[in-house]
Design a protein around this motif. Structure first.
Motif, PDB file in Angstrom:
ATOM      1  N   THR A 148       0.800  -1.228   0.000  1.00 22.60           N
ATOM      2  CA  THR A 148       0.000   0.000   0.000  1.00 22.60           C
ATOM      3  C   THR A 148       0.827   1.269   0.000  1.00 22.60           C
ATOM      4  N   GLY A 149       2.110   1.154   0.397  1.00 19.34           N
ATOM      5  CA  GLY A 149       2.950   2.348   0.504  1.00 19.34           C
ATOM      6  C   GLY A 149       2.792   3.076   1.819  1.00 19.34           C
ATOM      7  N   ILE A 150       2.006   2.509   2.737  1.00 15.37           N
ATOM      8  CA  ILE A 150       1.741   3.159   4.036  1.00 15.37           C
ATOM      9  C   ILE A 150       2.179   2.225   5.158  1.00 15.37           C
ATOM     10  N   LEU A 151       2.985   2.751   6.081  1.00 16.80           N
ATOM     11  CA  LEU A 151       3.400   1.989   7.258  1.00 16.80           C
ATOM     12  C   LEU A 151       2.590   2.468   8.450  1.00 16.80           C
ATOM     13  N   TYR A 152       1.768   1.560   8.971  1.00 16.17           N
ATOM     14  CA  TYR A 152       0.917   1.918  10.101  1.00 16.17           C
ATOM     15  C   TYR A 152       1.447   1.247  11.360  1.00 16.17           C
ATOM     16  N   LEU A 153       1.868   2.056  12.323  1.00 15.31           N
ATOM     17  CA  LEU A 153       2.338   1.532  13.605  1.00 15.31           C
ATOM     18  C   LEU A 153       1.381   1.996  14.700  1.00 15.31           C
ATOM     19  N   PRO A 154       0.599   1.100  15.257  1.00 17.57           N
ATOM     20  CA  PRO A 154      -0.410   1.489  16.252  1.00 17.57           C
ATOM     21  C   PRO A 154       0.204   1.890  17.581  1.00 17.57           C
ATOM     22  N   TRP A 155      -0.588   2.613  18.379  1.00 16.62           N
ATOM     23  CA  TRP A 155      -0.112   3.053  19.693  1.00 16.62           C
ATOM     24  C   TRP A 155       0.126   1.871  20.631  1.00 16.62           C
ATOM     25  N   SER A 156      -0.435   0.699  20.278  1.00 23.85           N
ATOM     26  CA  SER A 156      -0.269  -0.476  21.136  1.00 23.85           C
ATOM     27  C   SER A 156       1.200  -0.891  21.238  1.00 23.85           C
ATOM     28  N   TYR A 157       2.011  -0.498  20.238  1.00 21.78           N
ATOM     29  CA  TYR A 157       3.443  -0.809  20.319  1.00 21.78           C
ATOM     30  C   TYR A 157       4.063  -0.099  21.515  1.00 21.78           C
ATOM     31  N   ASP A 158       3.794   1.203  21.660  1.00 20.42           N
ATOM     32  CA  ASP A 158       4.318   1.940  22.811  1.00 20.42           C
ATOM     33  C   ASP A 158       3.790   1.365  24.117  1.00 20.42           C
ATOM     34  N   ALA A 159       2.515   0.975  24.108  1.00 15.97           N
ATOM     35  CA  ALA A 159       1.917   0.408  25.317  1.00 15.97           C
ATOM     36  C   ALA A 159       2.630  -0.881  25.721  1.00 15.97           C
ATOM     37  N   SER A 160       2.983  -1.711  24.731  1.00 14.39           N
ATOM     38  CA  SER A 160       3.670  -2.965  25.036  1.00 14.39           C
ATOM     39  C   SER A 160       5.078  -2.703  25.586  1.00 14.39           C
ATOM     40  N   GLN A 161       5.740  -1.665  25.071  1.00 13.66           N
ATOM     41  CA  GLN A 161       7.080  -1.343  25.560  1.00 13.66           C
ATOM     42  C   GLN A 161       7.036  -0.830  26.995  1.00 13.66           C
ATOM     43  N   ILE A 162       6.040  -0.013  27.296  1.00 14.76           N
ATOM     44  CA  ILE A 162       5.875   0.480  28.675  1.00 14.76           C
ATOM     45  C   ILE A 162       5.532  -0.678  29.609  1.00 14.76           C
ATOM     46  N   ALA A 163       4.707  -1.613  29.118  1.00 11.88           N
ATOM     47  CA  ALA A 163       4.342  -2.777  29.929  1.00 11.88           C
ATOM     48  C   ALA A 163       5.565  -3.626  30.252  1.00 11.88           C
ATOM     49  N   LEU A 164       6.454  -3.811  29.268  1.00  9.89           N
ATOM     50  CA  LEU A 164       7.657  -4.607  29.516  1.00  9.89           C
ATOM     51  C   LEU A 164       8.581  -3.907  30.509  1.00  9.89           C
ATOM     52  N   PHE A 165       8.719  -2.594  30.383  1.00  9.09           N
ATOM     53  CA  PHE A 165       9.508  -1.824  31.338  1.00  9.09           C
ATOM     54  C   PHE A 165       8.945  -2.008  32.753  1.00  9.09           C
ATOM     55  N   SER A 166       7.623  -1.969  32.873  1.00 11.23           N
ATOM     56  CA  SER A 166       6.969  -2.158  34.175  1.00 11.23           C
ATOM     57  C   SER A 166       7.205  -3.569  34.704  1.00 11.23           C
ATOM     58  N   MET A 167       7.196  -4.553  33.810  1.00 16.30           N
ATOM     59  CA  MET A 167       7.419  -5.942  34.235  1.00 16.30           C
ATOM     60  C   MET A 167       8.819  -6.121  34.818  1.00 16.30           C
ATOM     61  N   TYR A 168       9.800  -5.495  34.202  1.00 19.16           N
ATOM     62  CA  TYR A 168      11.162  -5.560  34.746  1.00 19.16           C
ATOM     63  C   TYR A 168      11.202  -4.959  36.159  1.00 19.16           C
ATOM     64  N   LEU A 169      10.562  -3.800  36.325  1.00 24.34           N
ATOM     65  CA  LEU A 169      10.581  -3.152  37.641  1.00 24.34           C
ATOM     66  C   LEU A 169       9.839  -3.978  38.686  1.00 24.34           C
ATOM     67  N   ILE A 170       8.696  -4.542  38.306  1.00 25.81           N
ATOM     68  CA  ILE A 170       7.929  -5.370  39.239  1.00 25.81           C
ATOM     69  C   ILE A 170       8.751  -6.588  39.657  1.00 25.81           C
ATOM     70  N   THR A 171       9.461  -7.178  38.701  1.00 25.28           N
ATOM     71  CA  THR A 171      10.290  -8.344  39.013  1.00 25.28           C
ATOM     72  C   THR A 171      11.454  -7.948  39.921  1.00 25.28           C
ATOM     73  N   TYR A 172      11.986  -6.750  39.738  1.00 24.82           N
ATOM     74  CA  TYR A 172      13.073  -6.267  40.592  1.00 24.82           C
ATOM     75  C   TYR A 172      12.591  -6.078  42.027  1.00 24.82           C
ATOM     76  N   PHE A 173      11.432  -5.447  42.191  1.00 23.19           N
ATOM     77  CA  PHE A 173      10.934  -5.151  43.536  1.00 23.19           C
ATOM     78  C   PHE A 173      10.234  -6.357  44.171  1.00 23.19           C
ATOM     79  N   GLY A 174       9.585  -7.181  43.365  1.00 23.66           N
ATOM     80  CA  GLY A 174       8.797  -8.277  43.937  1.00 23.66           C
ATOM     81  C   GLY A 174       9.314  -9.659  43.650  1.00 23.66           C
ATOM     82  N   SER A 175      10.381  -9.799  42.856  1.00 25.90           N
ATOM     83  CA  SER A 175      10.993 -11.054  42.428  1.00 25.90           C
ATOM     84  C   SER A 175      10.109 -11.765  41.404  1.00 25.90           C
ATOM     85  N   TYR A 176      10.671 -12.790  40.809  1.00 28.02           N
ATOM     86  CA  TYR A 176       9.937 -13.525  39.772  1.00 28.02           C
ATOM     87  C   TYR A 176       8.707 -14.228  40.333  1.00 28.02           C
ATOM     88  N   LYS A 177       8.664 -14.458  41.646  1.00 32.06           N
ATOM     89  CA  LYS A 177       7.529 -15.136  42.255  1.00 32.06           C
ATOM     90  C   LYS A 177       6.231 -14.342  42.105  1.00 32.06           C
TER      91      LYS A 177
END
Length: 367
Positions: A148-177
Protein backbone atom coordinates in the motif's frame (compact mmCIF):
# COMPACT_ATOMS: atom_id res chain seq x y z
CA UNK A 1 5.21 8.99 24.48
CA UNK A 2 5.55 11.85 22.01
CA UNK A 3 5.41 14.68 24.60
CA UNK A 4 8.25 13.06 26.53
CA UNK A 5 10.24 12.38 23.35
CA UNK A 6 9.73 15.94 22.12
CA UNK A 7 11.31 17.15 25.36
CA UNK A 8 14.11 14.56 25.40
CA UNK A 9 15.26 15.12 21.82
CA UNK A 10 16.15 18.72 22.68
CA UNK A 11 18.90 17.40 24.97
CA UNK A 12 20.65 15.58 22.12
CA UNK A 13 23.53 17.61 20.57
CA UNK A 14 22.80 18.65 17.01
CA UNK A 15 26.20 17.40 15.81
CA UNK A 16 25.28 13.81 16.73
CA UNK A 17 24.08 11.64 13.83
CA UNK A 18 20.60 10.11 14.28
CA UNK A 19 21.94 6.67 13.33
CA UNK A 20 24.13 6.77 16.44
CA UNK A 21 20.94 6.98 18.53
CA UNK A 22 19.35 4.15 16.57
CA UNK A 23 22.34 1.85 16.92
CA UNK A 24 22.89 2.69 20.60
CA UNK A 25 19.25 1.83 21.34
CA UNK A 26 19.67 -1.52 19.58
CA UNK A 27 22.82 -2.26 21.60
CA UNK A 28 20.93 -1.65 24.86
CA UNK A 29 18.41 -4.31 23.80
CA UNK A 30 21.18 -6.73 22.80
CA UNK A 31 22.83 -6.03 26.15
CA UNK A 32 19.71 -7.19 27.96
CA UNK A 33 19.73 -10.40 25.95
CA UNK A 34 23.39 -11.05 26.73
CA UNK A 35 22.96 -10.25 30.42
CA UNK A 36 20.07 -12.68 30.81
CA UNK A 37 21.90 -15.31 28.76
CA UNK A 38 24.77 -15.14 31.27
CA UNK A 39 22.56 -15.35 34.36
CA UNK A 40 19.72 -17.46 32.97
CA UNK A 41 21.08 -19.50 30.06
CA UNK A 42 18.32 -22.12 29.97
CA UNK A 43 15.37 -20.03 31.28
CA UNK A 44 15.48 -21.95 34.58
CA UNK A 45 16.20 -19.07 36.98
CA UNK A 46 12.53 -18.13 37.41
CA UNK A 47 11.23 -21.70 37.69
CA UNK A 48 11.01 -23.26 41.15
CA UNK A 49 10.89 -26.73 39.60
CA UNK A 50 14.59 -26.41 38.77
CA UNK A 51 16.08 -26.33 42.25
CA UNK A 52 19.65 -26.42 40.95
CA UNK A 53 19.26 -23.19 38.99
CA UNK A 54 19.97 -20.04 41.02
CA UNK A 55 17.48 -17.19 40.49
CA UNK A 56 18.51 -14.20 38.41
CA UNK A 57 20.07 -11.53 40.69
CA UNK A 58 17.69 -8.66 41.44
CA UNK A 59 20.08 -6.04 40.06
CA UNK A 60 19.86 -7.69 36.61
CA UNK A 61 16.14 -6.89 36.39
CA UNK A 62 16.83 -3.27 37.33
CA UNK A 63 19.58 -3.07 34.72
CA UNK A 64 17.21 -4.56 32.13
CA UNK A 65 14.54 -2.00 33.03
CA UNK A 66 16.94 0.91 32.59
CA UNK A 67 18.36 -0.48 29.34
CA UNK A 68 14.89 -1.16 27.96
CA UNK A 69 13.72 2.35 28.81
CA UNK A 70 16.78 3.88 27.14
CA UNK A 71 16.37 1.66 24.06
CA UNK A 72 12.71 2.60 23.69
CA UNK A 73 13.49 6.29 24.15
CA UNK A 74 16.33 6.29 21.63
CA UNK A 75 14.14 4.41 19.15
CA UNK A 76 11.48 7.06 19.63
CA UNK A 77 13.67 10.14 19.23
CA UNK A 78 15.99 9.09 16.41
CA UNK A 79 13.49 10.12 13.74
CA UNK A 80 12.72 13.37 15.53
CA UNK A 81 16.43 14.13 15.77
CA UNK A 82 16.84 13.37 12.06
CA UNK A 83 14.16 15.92 11.16
CA UNK A 84 15.66 18.34 13.66
CA UNK A 85 19.05 18.12 11.91
CA UNK A 86 17.62 17.94 8.35
CA UNK A 87 19.20 14.53 7.86
CA UNK A 88 16.12 12.34 7.26
CA UNK A 89 16.53 9.80 4.51
CA UNK A 90 16.25 6.18 3.35
CA UNK A 91 19.38 5.13 5.24
CA UNK A 92 17.87 6.22 8.55
CA UNK A 93 14.65 4.35 7.78
CA UNK A 94 16.58 1.20 6.93
CA UNK A 95 18.73 1.44 10.07
CA UNK A 96 15.68 2.01 12.27
CA UNK A 97 13.40 -0.70 10.90
CA UNK A 98 16.20 -3.09 10.01
CA UNK A 99 17.53 -3.14 13.57
CA UNK A 100 13.96 -3.32 14.89
CA UNK A 101 13.53 -6.58 12.96
CA UNK A 102 16.35 -8.09 15.05
CA UNK A 103 15.02 -6.44 18.20
CA UNK A 104 11.82 -8.45 17.65
CA UNK A 105 13.93 -11.44 18.72
CA UNK A 106 15.52 -9.95 21.82
CA UNK A 107 12.32 -8.67 23.45
CA UNK A 108 10.62 -12.10 23.93
CA UNK A 109 14.14 -13.49 24.47
CA UNK A 110 14.15 -11.47 27.70
CA UNK A 111 10.47 -11.79 28.63
CA UNK A 112 10.74 -15.57 28.83
CA UNK A 113 13.32 -15.22 31.61
CA UNK A 114 10.74 -13.39 33.72
CA UNK A 115 8.30 -16.32 33.60
CA UNK A 116 10.76 -19.22 33.32
CA UNK A 117 10.19 -22.44 31.43
CA UNK A 118 8.37 -24.61 33.98
CA UNK A 119 5.90 -23.88 36.78
CA UNK A 120 3.13 -21.40 35.87
CA UNK A 121 4.74 -20.89 32.47
CA UNK A 122 5.09 -22.59 29.08
CA UNK A 123 7.58 -25.01 27.55
CA UNK A 124 10.32 -23.82 25.16
CA UNK A 125 8.37 -25.27 22.21
CA UNK A 126 5.22 -23.33 23.04
CA UNK A 127 7.34 -20.23 23.63
CA UNK A 128 8.64 -20.57 20.07
CA UNK A 129 5.11 -19.92 18.80
CA UNK A 130 4.87 -16.83 21.03
CA UNK A 131 8.05 -15.60 19.34
CA UNK A 132 6.29 -16.11 16.05
CA UNK A 133 3.31 -13.96 17.04
CA UNK A 134 5.74 -11.06 17.55
CA UNK A 135 7.61 -11.80 14.32
CA UNK A 136 4.35 -11.99 12.36
CA UNK A 137 3.02 -8.71 13.73
CA UNK A 138 6.24 -6.91 12.82
CA UNK A 139 6.51 -8.48 9.38
CA UNK A 140 2.90 -7.86 8.37
CA UNK A 141 3.23 -4.13 9.03
CA UNK A 142 6.04 -3.95 6.46
CA UNK A 143 4.19 -6.31 4.12
CA UNK A 144 1.34 -3.81 4.32
CA UNK A 145 3.65 -0.98 3.30
CA UNK A 146 5.09 -3.12 0.49
CA UNK A 147 1.58 -3.33 -0.96
CA UNK A 148 0.00 0.00 0.00
CA UNK A 149 2.95 2.35 0.50
CA UNK A 150 1.74 3.16 4.04
CA UNK A 151 3.40 1.99 7.26
CA UNK A 152 0.92 1.92 10.10
CA UNK A 153 2.34 1.53 13.61
CA UNK A 154 -0.41 1.49 16.25
CA UNK A 155 -0.11 3.05 19.69
CA UNK A 156 -0.27 -0.48 21.14
CA UNK A 157 3.44 -0.81 20.32
CA UNK A 158 4.32 1.94 22.81
CA UNK A 159 1.92 0.41 25.32
CA UNK A 160 3.67 -2.97 25.04
CA UNK A 161 7.08 -1.34 25.56
CA UNK A 162 5.87 0.48 28.67
CA UNK A 163 4.34 -2.78 29.93
CA UNK A 164 7.66 -4.61 29.52
CA UNK A 165 9.51 -1.82 31.34
CA UNK A 166 6.97 -2.16 34.17
CA UNK A 167 7.42 -5.94 34.23
CA UNK A 168 11.16 -5.56 34.75
CA UNK A 169 10.58 -3.15 37.64
CA UNK A 170 7.93 -5.37 39.24
CA UNK A 171 10.29 -8.34 39.01
CA UNK A 172 13.07 -6.27 40.59
CA UNK A 173 10.93 -5.15 43.54
CA UNK A 174 8.80 -8.28 43.94
CA UNK A 175 10.99 -11.05 42.43
CA UNK A 176 9.94 -13.53 39.77
CA UNK A 177 7.53 -15.14 42.26
CA UNK A 178 5.17 -12.22 41.63
CA UNK A 179 4.31 -13.84 38.28
CA UNK A 180 3.45 -17.24 39.75
CA UNK A 181 -0.36 -17.16 39.92
CA UNK A 182 -3.51 -18.68 38.49
CA UNK A 183 -5.98 -16.31 36.82
CA UNK A 184 -9.37 -16.36 38.63
CA UNK A 185 -12.45 -17.44 36.65
CA UNK A 186 -10.34 -18.46 33.62
CA UNK A 187 -8.40 -20.90 35.81
CA UNK A 188 -5.21 -20.61 33.72
CA UNK A 189 -1.66 -19.86 34.74
CA UNK A 190 0.05 -16.52 34.23
CA UNK A 191 2.20 -18.03 31.46
CA UNK A 192 -0.85 -19.35 29.62
CA UNK A 193 -2.50 -15.92 29.95
CA UNK A 194 0.55 -14.27 28.37
CA UNK A 195 0.40 -16.82 25.56
CA UNK A 196 -3.29 -16.11 24.91
CA UNK A 197 -2.69 -12.36 24.91
CA UNK A 198 0.06 -12.85 22.33
CA UNK A 199 -2.20 -14.90 20.05
CA UNK A 200 -5.11 -12.51 20.37
CA UNK A 201 -2.91 -9.48 19.74
CA UNK A 202 -1.43 -11.01 16.60
CA UNK A 203 -4.18 -13.12 15.01
CA UNK A 204 -7.30 -11.28 16.19
CA UNK A 205 -6.18 -7.64 16.34
CA UNK A 206 -3.16 -7.03 14.08
CA UNK A 207 -3.29 -9.58 11.25
CA UNK A 208 -6.96 -9.12 10.21
CA UNK A 209 -6.61 -5.32 10.14
CA UNK A 210 -3.45 -5.55 8.04
CA UNK A 211 -5.03 -7.97 5.55
CA UNK A 212 -8.12 -5.77 5.31
CA UNK A 213 -6.00 -2.66 4.70
CA UNK A 214 -4.11 -4.41 1.91
CA UNK A 215 -7.03 -5.93 0.04
CA UNK A 216 -9.31 -2.92 0.46
CA UNK A 217 -6.68 -0.55 -0.91
CA UNK A 218 -7.72 0.86 -4.28
CA UNK A 219 -4.18 1.65 -5.39
CA UNK A 220 -2.07 -1.40 -4.60
CA UNK A 221 1.58 -1.12 -5.57
CA UNK A 222 1.65 -4.77 -6.70
CA UNK A 223 -0.18 -5.75 -9.91
CA UNK A 224 -1.38 -9.26 -8.97
CA UNK A 225 -2.36 -11.33 -5.96
CA UNK A 226 0.78 -13.46 -6.33
CA UNK A 227 3.02 -10.42 -6.32
CA UNK A 228 1.37 -9.09 -3.16
CA UNK A 229 1.65 -12.52 -1.51
CA UNK A 230 5.25 -13.12 -2.63
CA UNK A 231 7.02 -11.66 0.49
CA UNK A 232 5.11 -14.09 2.73
CA UNK A 233 6.64 -17.18 1.07
CA UNK A 234 10.06 -17.11 2.84
CA UNK A 235 8.33 -16.39 6.15
CA UNK A 236 6.07 -19.43 5.75
CA UNK A 237 9.03 -21.61 4.79
CA UNK A 238 11.03 -20.42 7.82
CA UNK A 239 8.10 -21.08 10.15
CA UNK A 240 7.49 -24.57 8.73
CA UNK A 241 11.14 -25.57 8.72
CA UNK A 242 12.08 -24.40 12.20
CA UNK A 243 8.82 -25.54 13.80
CA UNK A 244 9.35 -28.97 12.23
CA UNK A 245 12.88 -29.13 13.63
CA UNK A 246 11.71 -28.11 17.10
CA UNK A 247 8.76 -30.52 17.14
CA UNK A 248 10.43 -33.59 15.58
CA UNK A 249 13.98 -33.23 16.85
CA UNK A 250 15.17 -36.69 17.91
CA UNK A 251 17.08 -35.14 20.82
CA UNK A 252 14.53 -32.44 21.71
CA UNK A 253 17.10 -29.77 20.85
CA UNK A 254 14.86 -26.81 21.71
CA UNK A 255 14.73 -28.02 25.32
CA UNK A 256 18.48 -28.61 25.32
CA UNK A 257 19.48 -25.24 23.80
CA UNK A 258 16.43 -22.93 23.77
CA UNK A 259 18.31 -19.63 23.56
CA UNK A 260 20.47 -20.82 20.68
CA UNK A 261 17.41 -22.07 18.81
CA UNK A 262 15.50 -18.80 19.31
CA UNK A 263 18.57 -16.80 18.25
CA UNK A 264 18.92 -18.81 15.05
CA UNK A 265 15.24 -18.41 14.12
CA UNK A 266 15.20 -14.71 15.01
CA UNK A 267 18.34 -13.96 13.01
CA UNK A 268 17.03 -15.61 9.84
CA UNK A 269 13.72 -13.80 10.36
CA UNK A 270 15.57 -10.48 10.67
CA UNK A 271 17.30 -11.09 7.34
CA UNK A 272 14.02 -11.93 5.61
CA UNK A 273 12.42 -8.80 7.12
CA UNK A 274 15.35 -6.57 6.11
CA UNK A 275 15.11 -7.73 2.50
CA UNK A 276 11.39 -6.91 2.51
CA UNK A 277 12.15 -3.47 3.97
CA UNK A 278 14.72 -2.80 1.25
CA UNK A 279 12.22 -3.90 -1.40
CA UNK A 280 9.38 -1.72 -0.13
CA UNK A 281 11.71 1.27 0.25
CA UNK A 282 13.12 0.94 -3.26
CA UNK A 283 9.86 -0.20 -4.92
CA UNK A 284 11.54 -3.35 -6.21
CA UNK A 285 10.27 -6.92 -6.37
CA UNK A 286 10.66 -8.82 -3.10
CA UNK A 287 12.49 -12.15 -3.18
CA UNK A 288 10.32 -15.26 -2.93
CA UNK A 289 13.29 -17.36 -1.76
CA UNK A 290 15.79 -16.29 0.88
CA UNK A 291 18.99 -18.28 0.38
CA UNK A 292 19.52 -18.46 4.16
CA UNK A 293 16.74 -21.06 4.09
CA UNK A 294 18.76 -23.49 1.96
CA UNK A 295 21.41 -24.52 4.55
CA UNK A 296 18.68 -24.46 7.19
CA UNK A 297 16.51 -26.86 5.17
CA UNK A 298 19.47 -29.20 4.57
CA UNK A 299 20.23 -29.20 8.30
CA UNK A 300 16.64 -29.99 9.26
CA UNK A 301 16.47 -32.83 6.72
CA UNK A 302 19.71 -34.29 8.08
CA UNK A 303 18.61 -34.02 11.69
CA UNK A 304 15.18 -35.58 11.15
CA UNK A 305 16.24 -38.40 8.78
CA UNK A 306 19.75 -39.46 9.82
CA UNK A 307 20.81 -41.10 13.10
CA UNK A 308 22.29 -38.30 15.16
CA UNK A 309 23.43 -37.94 18.76
CA UNK A 310 22.42 -35.04 21.00
CA UNK A 311 25.94 -33.64 20.84
CA UNK A 312 25.95 -33.67 17.03
CA UNK A 313 22.53 -32.01 16.78
CA UNK A 314 23.47 -29.30 19.26
CA UNK A 315 26.69 -28.70 17.33
CA UNK A 316 24.72 -28.29 14.09
CA UNK A 317 22.38 -25.85 15.82
CA UNK A 318 25.27 -23.76 17.12
CA UNK A 319 27.01 -23.78 13.74
CA UNK A 320 23.84 -22.63 11.98
CA UNK A 321 23.30 -19.86 14.54
CA UNK A 322 26.84 -18.56 14.16
CA UNK A 323 26.73 -18.83 10.36
CA UNK A 324 23.44 -16.93 10.05
CA UNK A 325 24.59 -14.27 12.52
CA UNK A 326 27.79 -13.56 10.58
CA UNK A 327 25.99 -13.61 7.22
CA UNK A 328 23.25 -11.28 8.44
CA UNK A 329 25.78 -8.80 9.83
CA UNK A 330 27.68 -8.98 6.54
CA UNK A 331 24.47 -8.33 4.60
CA UNK A 332 23.57 -5.34 6.78
CA UNK A 333 27.04 -3.79 6.58
CA UNK A 334 27.16 -4.19 2.80
CA UNK A 335 23.73 -2.63 2.26
CA UNK A 336 24.52 0.31 4.55
CA UNK A 337 27.89 0.93 2.83
CA UNK A 338 26.27 0.85 -0.60
CA UNK A 339 23.59 3.32 0.49
CA UNK A 340 26.22 5.62 1.99
CA UNK A 341 28.15 5.55 -1.27
CA UNK A 342 25.03 6.18 -3.34
CA UNK A 343 23.84 9.14 -1.25
CA UNK A 344 27.39 10.32 -0.50
CA UNK A 345 26.81 10.38 3.25
CA UNK A 346 28.34 8.80 6.34
CA UNK A 347 26.35 6.39 8.45
CA UNK A 348 27.42 7.63 11.88
CA UNK A 349 28.34 11.22 11.06
CA UNK A 350 26.46 14.23 9.72
CA UNK A 351 29.54 15.27 7.76
CA UNK A 352 28.99 14.96 4.01
CA UNK A 353 31.41 12.95 1.90
CA UNK A 354 33.63 14.82 -0.52
CA UNK A 355 34.76 13.45 -3.86
CA UNK A 356 38.07 12.15 -2.52
CA UNK A 357 36.33 10.19 0.26
CA UNK A 358 33.94 8.71 -2.27
CA UNK A 359 36.83 7.68 -4.53
CA UNK A 360 38.59 5.99 -1.63
CA UNK A 361 35.45 4.12 -0.59
CA UNK A 362 34.99 2.87 -4.16
CA UNK A 363 38.60 1.70 -4.35
CA UNK A 364 39.66 4.25 -6.94
CA UNK A 365 42.34 5.76 -4.75
CA UNK A 366 44.93 3.79 -2.79
CA UNK A 367 46.06 5.01 0.63
Amino acid sequence: MHPFWNFTVKIVPKWLAPNVLTFAGFLFTVGNGLLLTIYDKDFCGSSDDYKWCPPVPAWVWLACAVSHFLAHTLDGIDGKHARRTNSSGPLGELMDHGLDSWTALFIPFCIYSIFGRADFSESPLRMLFIFWTIFLTFYLSHWEKYNTGILYLPWSYDASQIALFSMYLITYFGSYKYWKFVVPVLNITSGRLFELISYVGSFVVSAPVTVYNVYSCKHLKQPTFWESFRPLVPLIVLFSTTSGWAAFSPNNVIDREPRTFYFMVGTVFANIACRLIVSQMSSTRCEAVNWFLLPLAVTVMAVTTLPMSERQEVLLLRMNSLLFCLLHIHYGVCVVRQMCEHFRINCFSLKKRDDSEEAVSLGKVKI
